[in-house]
Every structure is written in C-alpha cells, then in structure tokens.
Design a protein around this motif. Structure first.
Motif, PDB file in Angstrom:
ATOM      1  N   THR A 269       0.825  -1.205   0.000  1.00 31.54           N
ATOM      2  CA  THR A 269       0.000   0.000   0.000  1.00 31.54           C
ATOM      3  C   THR A 269       0.860   1.257   0.000  1.00 31.54           C
ATOM      4  N   LEU A 270       1.933   1.249   0.766  1.00 31.16           N
ATOM      5  CA  LEU A 270       2.829   2.409   0.822  1.00 31.16           C
ATOM      6  C   LEU A 270       3.486   2.665  -0.530  1.00 31.16           C
ATOM      7  N   PHE A 271       3.944   1.592  -1.191  1.00 33.82           N
ATOM      8  CA  PHE A 271       4.526   1.748  -2.525  1.00 33.82           C
ATOM      9  C   PHE A 271       3.505   2.344  -3.493  1.00 33.82           C
ATOM     10  N   LEU A 272       2.298   1.794  -3.480  1.00 33.24           N
ATOM     11  CA  LEU A 272       1.263   2.293  -4.378  1.00 33.24           C
ATOM     12  C   LEU A 272       0.925   3.743  -4.071  1.00 33.24           C
ATOM     13  N   TRP A 273       0.837   4.088  -2.789  1.00 35.46           N
ATOM     14  CA  TRP A 273       0.496   5.449  -2.368  1.00 35.46           C
ATOM     15  C   TRP A 273       1.533   6.439  -2.892  1.00 35.46           C
ATOM     16  N   VAL A 274       2.801   6.072  -2.813  1.00 35.43           N
ATOM     17  CA  VAL A 274       3.880   6.977  -3.226  1.00 35.43           C
ATOM     18  C   VAL A 274       3.896   7.184  -4.742  1.00 35.43           C
ATOM     19  N   PHE A 275       3.662   6.119  -5.502  1.00 31.80           N
ATOM     20  CA  PHE A 275       3.810   6.199  -6.957  1.00 31.80           C
ATOM     21  C   PHE A 275       2.499   6.471  -7.695  1.00 31.80           C
ATOM     22  N   TRP A 276       1.376   6.513  -6.982  1.00 35.08           N
ATOM     23  CA  TRP A 276       0.096   6.713  -7.653  1.00 35.08           C
ATOM     24  C   TRP A 276       0.025   8.044  -8.410  1.00 35.08           C
ATOM     25  N   PRO A 277       0.575   9.144  -7.896  1.00 32.67           N
ATOM     26  CA  PRO A 277       0.537  10.391  -8.672  1.00 32.67           C
ATOM     27  C   PRO A 277       1.226  10.270 -10.027  1.00 32.67           C
ATOM     28  N   SER A 278       2.315   9.511 -10.110  1.00 34.22           N
ATOM     29  CA  SER A 278       2.964   9.295 -11.411  1.00 34.22           C
ATOM     30  C   SER A 278       2.046   8.537 -12.361  1.00 34.22           C
ATOM     31  N   PHE A 279       1.328   7.573 -11.816  1.00 31.13           N
ATOM     32  CA  PHE A 279       0.404   6.787 -12.634  1.00 31.13           C
ATOM     33  C   PHE A 279      -0.701   7.664 -13.209  1.00 31.13           C
ATOM     34  N   ASN A 280      -1.291   8.518 -12.374  1.00 35.08           N
ATOM     35  CA  ASN A 280      -2.404   9.359 -12.818  1.00 35.08           C
ATOM     36  C   ASN A 280      -1.970  10.473 -13.761  1.00 35.08           C
ATOM     37  N   SER A 281      -0.710  10.855 -13.722  1.00 35.33           N
ATOM     38  CA  SER A 281      -0.259  12.015 -14.499  1.00 35.33           C
ATOM     39  C   SER A 281       0.522  11.668 -15.749  1.00 35.33           C
ATOM     40  N   VAL A 282       0.890  10.407 -15.913  1.00 36.15           N
ATOM     41  CA  VAL A 282       1.852  10.070 -16.963  1.00 36.15           C
ATOM     42  C   VAL A 282       1.330  10.361 -18.373  1.00 36.15           C
ATOM     43  N   LEU A 283       0.034  10.221 -18.600  1.00 34.18           N
ATOM     44  CA  LEU A 283      -0.531  10.476 -19.925  1.00 34.18           C
ATOM     45  C   LEU A 283      -1.263  11.808 -20.003  1.00 34.18           C
ATOM     46  N   SER A 284      -1.208  12.586 -18.939  1.00 34.57           N
ATOM     47  CA  SER A 284      -1.942  13.842 -18.892  1.00 34.57           C
ATOM     48  C   SER A 284      -1.115  14.986 -19.459  1.00 34.57           C
ATOM     49  N   ASP A 285      -1.804  15.945 -20.070  1.00 34.16           N
ATOM     50  CA  ASP A 285      -1.131  17.155 -20.551  1.00 34.16           C
ATOM     51  C   ASP A 285      -0.849  18.121 -19.400  1.00 34.16           C
ATOM     52  N   SER A 286      -1.679  18.077 -18.353  1.00 36.92           N
ATOM     53  CA  SER A 286      -1.487  18.941 -17.178  1.00 36.92           C
ATOM     54  C   SER A 286      -0.901  18.096 -16.048  1.00 36.92           C
ATOM     55  N   LYS A 287       0.362  17.727 -16.187  1.00 43.82           N
ATOM     56  CA  LYS A 287       0.964  16.758 -15.276  1.00 43.82           C
ATOM     57  C   LYS A 287       1.013  17.245 -13.833  1.00 43.82           C
ATOM     58  N   TRP A 288       1.445  18.509 -13.616  1.00 42.25           N
ATOM     59  CA  TRP A 288       1.583  18.980 -12.248  1.00 42.25           C
ATOM     60  C   TRP A 288       0.230  19.064 -11.549  1.00 42.25           C
ATOM     61  N   ARG A 289      -0.784  19.484 -12.274  1.00 46.03           N
ATOM     62  CA  ARG A 289      -2.125  19.543 -11.678  1.00 46.03           C
ATOM     63  C   ARG A 289      -2.596  18.134 -11.307  1.00 46.03           C
ATOM     64  N   ALA A 290      -2.347  17.182 -12.195  1.00 46.62           N
ATOM     65  CA  ALA A 290      -2.748  15.799 -11.910  1.00 46.62           C
ATOM     66  C   ALA A 290      -1.994  15.240 -10.706  1.00 46.62           C
ATOM     67  N   ILE A 291      -0.701  15.574 -10.587  1.00 44.33           N
ATOM     68  CA  ILE A 291       0.100  15.089  -9.458  1.00 44.33           C
ATOM     69  C   ILE A 291      -0.422  15.654  -8.140  1.00 44.33           C
ATOM     70  N   TYR A 292      -0.624  16.973  -8.077  1.00 41.30           N
ATOM     71  CA  TYR A 292      -1.076  17.592  -6.836  1.00 41.30           C
ATOM     72  C   TYR A 292      -2.472  17.111  -6.443  1.00 41.30           C
ATOM     73  N   ASN A 293      -3.376  17.039  -7.412  1.00 43.50           N
ATOM     74  CA  ASN A 293      -4.735  16.586  -7.096  1.00 43.50           C
ATOM     75  C   ASN A 293      -4.738  15.148  -6.594  1.00 43.50           C
ATOM     76  N   THR A 294      -3.886  14.305  -7.174  1.00 42.57           N
ATOM     77  CA  THR A 294      -3.806  12.918  -6.724  1.00 42.57           C
ATOM     78  C   THR A 294      -3.292  12.839  -5.293  1.00 42.57           C
ATOM     79  N   TYR A 295      -2.272  13.633  -4.985  1.00 50.43           N
ATOM     80  CA  TYR A 295      -1.757  13.639  -3.619  1.00 50.43           C
ATOM     81  C   TYR A 295      -2.814  14.112  -2.620  1.00 50.43           C
ATOM     82  N   PHE A 296      -3.562  15.149  -2.971  1.00 49.36           N
ATOM     83  CA  PHE A 296      -4.610  15.635  -2.085  1.00 49.36           C
ATOM     84  C   PHE A 296      -5.663  14.552  -1.847  1.00 49.36           C
ATOM     85  N   GLY A 297      -6.087  13.898  -2.923  1.00 52.14           N
ATOM     86  CA  GLY A 297      -7.087  12.840  -2.795  1.00 52.14           C
ATOM     87  C   GLY A 297      -6.578  11.673  -1.966  1.00 52.14           C
ATOM     88  N   LEU A 298      -5.327  11.268  -2.183  1.00 51.23           N
ATOM     89  CA  LEU A 298      -4.747  10.154  -1.428  1.00 51.23           C
ATOM     90  C   LEU A 298      -4.599  10.495   0.048  1.00 51.23           C
TER      91      LEU A 298
END
Length: 363
Positions: free
Chosen positions: A163-192
């Motif tokens: 779970t800890l590994f997934l929690w840490v790397f989940w923002p990369s997963f959600n942002s990797v194909l996005s055009d707005s990468k930083w927004r996707a990273i921050y929003n994912t961290y907030f949600g997690l």
C-alpha cells in the motif's frame, strides 16, 4: 508422480515458452526503438515500481511501453479477485485475453467515442475490477469454514508495505498520460492524503472493538487515487480532490461491509482481495465525478453539453459492459475440464506450485 503434477509440468512451461516466442516475434516486427523511449523512461520506471512492488506486496496478504505497463494494472486487479483459486494456466490465459480485450475497449473508446487517451486509460481500474469479478463468479465458492485465506500479522504487514509503494507512486500513474501533469500530481496527492486519513477514522468507528483494522487501511487509503484519476488533470481547486478522496474512502470501507454481507452471498461471489470496493466502486465514483465536473465546466455551452456527457457516459457503459461480458465468457471457458480447475479443497494452497522444503506436499 501424481497425475496432477505431471499435468502442471507438461502444460505451464510450454505455455510460457510459447507466449515468450510470440512476444519476441511481435517486438521484432512492431516495436522498433525510437527517440521517445529515453524521454519517457522516468515515468516508465515509476509505473513499473508501482506494478511490481506496490501491487506485488499489496496482494501478499494471502507512451508504448508506459501504456503497456499501465494496462497490466487491469490484470493485477482481476487477479486479486481469483487469487488462490485459479491455477497458473488459467491465470496466464486470463492475462493474455484480458490485455487484448482491454486494448480493444480503449481503441473503441478512442476511435468511435473520441475519448481522450488519459481518460480511456483511467478506465483500467473499472475494467480490471469488473472483469475479475465476472471471471471469479465462474469459480466455486470456498468453504466458509476454511481458514487457509485467513490474514496473519506478517501478511498484513507485507500488504501494508505494498500500500505504501502504491500510495507513493500513484501520482505518477495518474499524471503520466496527462497534458497537465503537475495539476494531476497535486490533485492525486490531495485525494490520497484525505482518503488515508479518512480510512483510519472510519476504521475505528466501524469496528466492534474500536480499533484500527489493517484491511480497511490498505484498501481505503488508495481509493482516493482511483477516484481522482479520471479528473485529476482538470480539477482546478484542491478541495474538490480532497472531497473525492473522502467519499472514495467512505465508499471503500462501507462498501466492504455491503459487498460481503448483502451482495456477495446472494450472487455466490467470492472476491478474494476485495477488488470491488477497493477499485471498482471508487472507479465508478471517479467516472461520475468526471461527468459532473464536465457539466459544470460546459454549463454555458448547452448545445454541445449533451453530446459531451453522452460520450463520457457511453465510454463508461462500454467499458463496464465489455468487462463483465468478456470476464464471464473467459471464466466459463477457462473452467472447462481441459484446464484442470483447482478443486475447492485445494484453494489457497501454494505447495503444489512452489517448493517449500520444510513442508510436505499432501497430494
């Protein structure tokens, strides 16, 4: 030598080698090197860490390359639903079939519905959960008296490490194909972050003894990342991502009670790792939230609003329908006698497929 051992030895190695030969030929024909590979390597590395270490430990309680690695998420999630019940041949063939069907589903979403690439990829959690549940419905239920799949402190600890590994790397997963990468990273961290905090609070409130339950933590803590994924690139205010994380955690914990007591018994469905409330329900929430945010964003453009909403709803319905239908068909086919289905009495036993020097194989 038992007949079942001979069947295992004569089928699994040759199936693996045959598939390896097919992949070598396909990579020779379809995947030449190009200059984009090295540019995308950091994201590819993060996704692989998430797949190997994150999901690997998580299930232990009992662009081309990147998209291929991300597509494996569907298979890993589906495997969680049949963990301990399906034999290696069934799992290998399920993997091949599911990857092909998921790729075809994405192609239909991209080609006919014009769904953006990152949104169609986020359907991976939805597809994996409901394909796995449909596949699992074709297997016999384990005896309610069995304790072979019971949790232990060691298995819970290893699962929490995943779970800890997934929690840490989940923002990369959600942002990797996005055009707005930083927004996707921050929003994912907030949600997690909010889903993790909510998981601890609800775990205490919903257990009889008022203590933390590890099963709640390692599933609900990730629900926010699943739910936010659909709209991570377009959420403009952090509080929206935080509310989604909170709701996803609530759905994951309360959904576990509902599934195990109200839904699974009538359907005679056994979900080994709880993929329905860990990935399926939060994915449904995320898809719904993405449609609501789309309506709010385009409220002043009413002529095209209906079309945009129907596209997103159509992609959701197509994905979940194909997952359920193909998962059920695959389960029925792979439970034929030809594939040597594991008897219920041997569910959740590893000795037959793995060598344990200190254990005697009771076959």
């Amino acid at each position: 030598m038992p007949s079942s051992y001979r069947n295992f030895r004569n089928s699994v190695p040759w199936l693996i080698l045959s598939l390896e030969a097919v992949f070598i030929v396909l990579f020779n024909v379809l995947f030449p090197y190009d200059g984009e590979l090295m540019k995308s390597y950091p994201a590819f590395q993060d996704v692989n860490h998430m797949m190997i270490f994150g999901f690997g430990f998580f299930l232990m309680f009992l662009k081309r390359l990147i998209e291929a690695a991300m597509s494996m998420t569907a298979v890993v999630i589906s495997t969680g639903a049949v963990l301990g019940k399906a034999n290696p041949v069934q799992l290998i063939l399920m993997t091949v079939l599911e990857l092909i069907v998921f790729r075809m589903t994405r192609w239909m979403n991209d080609t006919f519905l014009q769904v953006t690439d990152n949104i169609s990829m986020m359907h991976v959690h939805l597809f994996g959960a409901y394909f796995g549940l449909a596949f699992s419905s074709c297997f016999s239920e384990p005896s309610p008296r069995t304790d072979k799949n019971a949790r232990t402190p060691k298995s819970d600890l290893l699962s929490m490490l995943g779970t800890l590994f997934l929690w840490v790397f989940w923002p990369s997963f959600n942002s990797v194909l996005s055009d707005s990468k930083w927004r996707a990273i921050y929003n994912t961290y907030f949600g997690l972050a909010v889903s993790a905090v909510t998981a601890f609070a609800l775990s205490v409130l919903t257990t009889k003894d008022g203590k933390f339950r590890m099963s709640h933590i390692h599933s609900a803590a990730l629900a926010g990342g699943v739910a936010v994924g659909y709209a991570a690139h377009s959420i403009k205010y952090p509080w929206i991502a935080m509310v989604l994380g909170l709701l996803a955690s609530v759905i994951a914990i309360l959904g576990s009670y509902c599934s195990q007591r109200c839904l699974n018994p009538p359907l005679k469905l056994h979900d080994t790792s709880g993929v329905h409330f860990t990935f399926g329900m939060p994915a449904v929430l995320g898809a719904l939230a993405q449609v609501i945010l789309l309506i709010i964003k385009n409220w002043n453009n009413l002529p095209s609003l209906g079309y945009l909403v129907m596209i997103q709803v159509g992609a959701f319905c197509l994905t979940i329908s194909v997952a359920l239908i193909t998962g059920l068909i695959a389960g029925l086919i792979l439970n034929l006698r030809l594939f040597k289905t594991t008897p219920v009495s041997k569910y959740f036993e590893d000795q037959f497929y793995w060598e344990f020097p200190h254990l005697a194989v009771g076959f």
